[in-house]
Design a protein around this motif. Sequence first.
Motif, PDB file in Angstrom:
ATOM      1  N   UNK B 408      -7.393   3.751  -2.306  1.00  0.00           N
ATOM      2  CA  UNK B 408      -7.718   4.376  -1.338  1.00  0.00           C
ATOM      3  C   UNK B 408      -6.701   3.818  -0.196  1.00  0.00           C
ATOM      4  N   UNK B 409      -7.152   2.494   0.114  1.00  0.00           N
ATOM      5  CA  UNK B 409      -6.494   1.308   0.585  1.00  0.00           C
ATOM      6  C   UNK B 409      -4.560   1.954   0.649  1.00  0.00           C
ATOM      7  N   UNK B 410      -4.616   1.315  -1.064  1.00  0.00           N
ATOM      8  CA  UNK B 410      -3.147   1.184  -1.166  1.00  0.00           C
ATOM      9  C   UNK B 410      -2.860   2.832  -1.417  1.00  0.00           C
ATOM     10  N   UNK B 411      -3.433   3.540  -1.485  1.00  0.00           N
ATOM     11  CA  UNK B 411      -2.884   5.092  -1.287  1.00  0.00           C
ATOM     12  C   UNK B 411      -2.209   5.445   0.135  1.00  0.00           C
ATOM     13  N   UNK B 412      -3.494   4.402   1.323  1.00  0.00           N
ATOM     14  CA  UNK B 412      -3.335   4.293   2.508  1.00  0.00           C
ATOM     15  C   UNK B 412      -1.213   3.645   2.932  1.00  0.00           C
ATOM     16  N   UNK B 413      -1.323   3.056   2.166  1.00  0.00           N
ATOM     17  CA  UNK B 413      -0.205   2.104   2.566  1.00  0.00           C
ATOM     18  C   UNK B 413       0.644   2.663   2.131  1.00  0.00           C
ATOM     19  N   UNK B 414       0.695   2.530   1.060  1.00  0.00           N
ATOM     20  CA  UNK B 414       2.062   3.078   0.680  1.00  0.00           C
ATOM     21  C   UNK B 414       2.410   4.335   0.749  1.00  0.00           C
ATOM     22  N   UNK B 415       1.467   5.791   1.380  1.00  0.00           N
ATOM     23  CA  UNK B 415       2.039   6.535   2.014  1.00  0.00           C
ATOM     24  C   UNK B 415       2.357   6.506   3.287  1.00  0.00           C
ATOM     25  N   UNK B 416       2.111   5.110   3.885  1.00  0.00           N
ATOM     26  CA  UNK B 416       2.436   4.800   5.562  1.00  0.00           C
ATOM     27  C   UNK B 416       4.278   4.496   4.939  1.00  0.00           C
ATOM     28  N   UNK B 417       4.581   3.621   3.788  1.00  0.00           N
ATOM     29  CA  UNK B 417       5.863   3.026   3.718  1.00  0.00           C
ATOM     30  C   UNK B 417       6.683   4.550   3.536  1.00  0.00           C
ATOM     31  N   UNK B 418       6.188   5.291   2.474  1.00  0.00           N
ATOM     32  CA  UNK B 418       7.107   6.365   2.292  1.00  0.00           C
ATOM     33  C   UNK B 418       7.163   7.313   3.295  1.00  0.00           C
ATOM     34  N   UNK B 419       6.061   7.235   4.387  1.00  0.00           N
ATOM     35  CA  UNK B 419       6.229   8.241   5.127  1.00  0.00           C
ATOM     36  C   UNK B 419       7.266   7.582   6.404  1.00  0.00           C
ATOM     37  N   UNK B 420       7.251   6.501   5.875  1.00  0.00           N
ATOM     38  CA  UNK B 420       8.476   5.339   6.994  1.00  0.00           C
ATOM     39  C   UNK B 420       9.952   5.969   6.626  1.00  0.00           C
ATOM     40  N   UNK B 421       9.623   5.490   5.526  1.00  0.00           N
ATOM     41  CA  UNK B 421      11.201   6.129   4.795  1.00  0.00           C
ATOM     42  C   UNK B 421      11.618   7.284   5.026  1.00  0.00           C
ATOM     43  N   UNK B 422      10.641   8.068   4.997  1.00  0.00           N
ATOM     44  CA  UNK B 422      11.001   9.594   5.449  1.00  0.00           C
ATOM     45  C   UNK B 422      11.746   9.952   6.456  1.00  0.00           C
TER      46      UNK B 422
END
Lengths: 83, 638
Positions: B408-422
């Motif tokens: 869950x922690x990783x999912x949150x962090x990766x989504x943050x990075x992915x959303x930043x890229x988007x």
Amino acid sequence: MTMKSVINKRLAALEPGEGGRIVSVAGAPGSEGRLADLGFVSGTDLRVIRVAPLGDPVEIEIRGTRLCLRRRDLEQIRVEVPA
Amino acid sequence: MTQALVDLEGPRPPLRLALLGSPNSGKTTLFNGLTGSRAKVGNYPGVTVERRESKLLLGRRRARLLDLPGTYSLSAASPDEEIATRVVTGNLPGEEPPDALVAVVDGTTLRRGLGLVAQVLALGRPTLLVVTMIDEIRARGGKLDLAALSRRLGIPVAGVVGHRGVGLDRLRRLLEDPERWPQPAEPPPADDPAERFAWVDALFRQVVGAETPEDSRTQRIDRVLLHPVAGSLVFAAVMVFLFQSIFTWAVPAMDALDQGFSELGRLSRLVLPAGLLTDLWADGILAGVGSVLVFLPQIVLLFTLIHFLEGVGYLGRAAFLVDRILGWVGLQGRCFVSLLSAYACAIPAIMSTRAIRSPRERLATILVSPFMTCSARLPVYTLLIAAFVPATTVWGPLGLQGLVMLGLYLLGALTALGSAALLSSTLLRGSPSSFMMELPPYRFPSVRVLAMLVWRSAAAFLKRAGTIILLASMVIWGLLSFPRATPDPALDPAGQARVQLEGSVAGHLGRALEPAIAPLGYDWKIGVGLIASLAAREIFVSTLAQIYAVSDPEDYDGLRNALHRERDAATGRPVYSLATALSLLVFFVFALQCTSTIAIMGRETGSWRWPALAFAYMLALAWGASFVTYRVAQAFGL
């Protein structure tokens, strides 16, 4: 003023441990003024300390401080190093 | 004596002094040393840059000392720097310009710091220069003649060691009457950086001569901490330590608080007469606010560690190590510090983005910070994982429950990075900005400054618990308790509570929401919890507890059993499967259920468009991901 033989290089081309003297800070839109405010002006000595593990940014010693800057922002800085 | 009283209460307005200096110049330590850290904290008019001011008595004269945001120059780049510049130049409406300026420079980095001093002197205001860390110059084998510096600059110069209080008495006496400070005969050239630094270099040669030798200890430490292999390993170890500590060390204190609130609730019921007001106090206020205050130890611990790492100088190094990775998604190393803080709470994280110079990267960091797993998600994760994920061992000390939490922690962090890229490639498209970070020598941070920073973070959290969460708890209690059901003597207390809940306003709201959340595997009771959690995520747990009418809303074991026992009235099958739990966990990873974060986003971005966009984006992501999770989990027979 003695004539020393020097090579004019891009700062980004310096290897870790290499030092030089700034000859020009040209043209980088936006970041030029900021670099100048930090003391990146012609005639200032600097030294490349190291490069981050992933190849960017670069740690530079200038005016008694250590700053990390991205290669992209250093593109416009030219330095002269002893030949 | 009479004279002193006349001066103290006389008509003369307090002297207004402002501290100006670059980040890491020792300005804040000096401020605390002079004022005893009793600062009045607020905002500058019209903007949300923090304004710190403190009253102090200089001899017999009253004064106010303003701690301006750190800035490298008076050519503003970040919001913080712009404010500092506008205050000293008198260009900030609603903020009176200071009577006199106190420029602060780190004595070991004079050749850079004096560039700002040149700009300050060119303003032509009464100015005094404070040189900090004069002990470090000597310790490193350098020298500095302060009297010569004062003569050359034409202004008073005071040397201090801020954290030890050295030189503060003399500085106080100097600050007493700025009217008597000498001013330079001729202002230094300030407009053109090349001329400015030529002036600095000439001055430096005359007064100091040689650069202060570098701190050899810092060089040795950096050779390890910034080494490609060793440095990366240390970085990973520091991060593991950080998370391990907040999960293990904070637990005893959290358990103690948890028990304390349960006990207080029980005692209240014993002492107070039974009735609506007692219910509001025990089930509404104590249960709601208590379930949030339980996380205070974790927040204090995490912020202590983060502020300590920052004070020592490690976070700057960490930013150097990860800048490239953040660059891939359109962010930069400086954003790392904010994103790390967001693991405790998105609110201080969003406020810390003011130090990011590029508006584009600052906005991206603000928008993706709520994806980082903040401590308010923990009670929800803990409850659902403990209730539905089997406690089987996967490998060595690793259990399935721990792995799900890590996921869950990783999912949150990766989504943050992915959303930043988007964001960086769509709404916030633009040229990558420059990254600049100073690596100061490693220093042991002053305990007082550390304590003050931790207290400020904790106070912001407490204020939230005392306002929004208190209010939400009372509202939710009201929605659950009204309209009152008529007592039916045939029902036991649990049955009576069920009838009450189903007829309540909250019950009706939950049923209205059911069609939207049924595809995710949720029933109307979870719906009530989700509505309540819009105020703050952790309210989900206390709301479910209130709903299940368990005797103690703080007792997760009780709630856990209640969730397990829950059967569908028609089919007799369990209502909550592992698929439902996973779907709910994923929902909490993505959804922006936090009124305070939405409010602070609005304040910091100066528009309601951005928080509205973030809320819609995160809700859509939450619904979609939960739907997929539920269907896939069901397909696997979970």
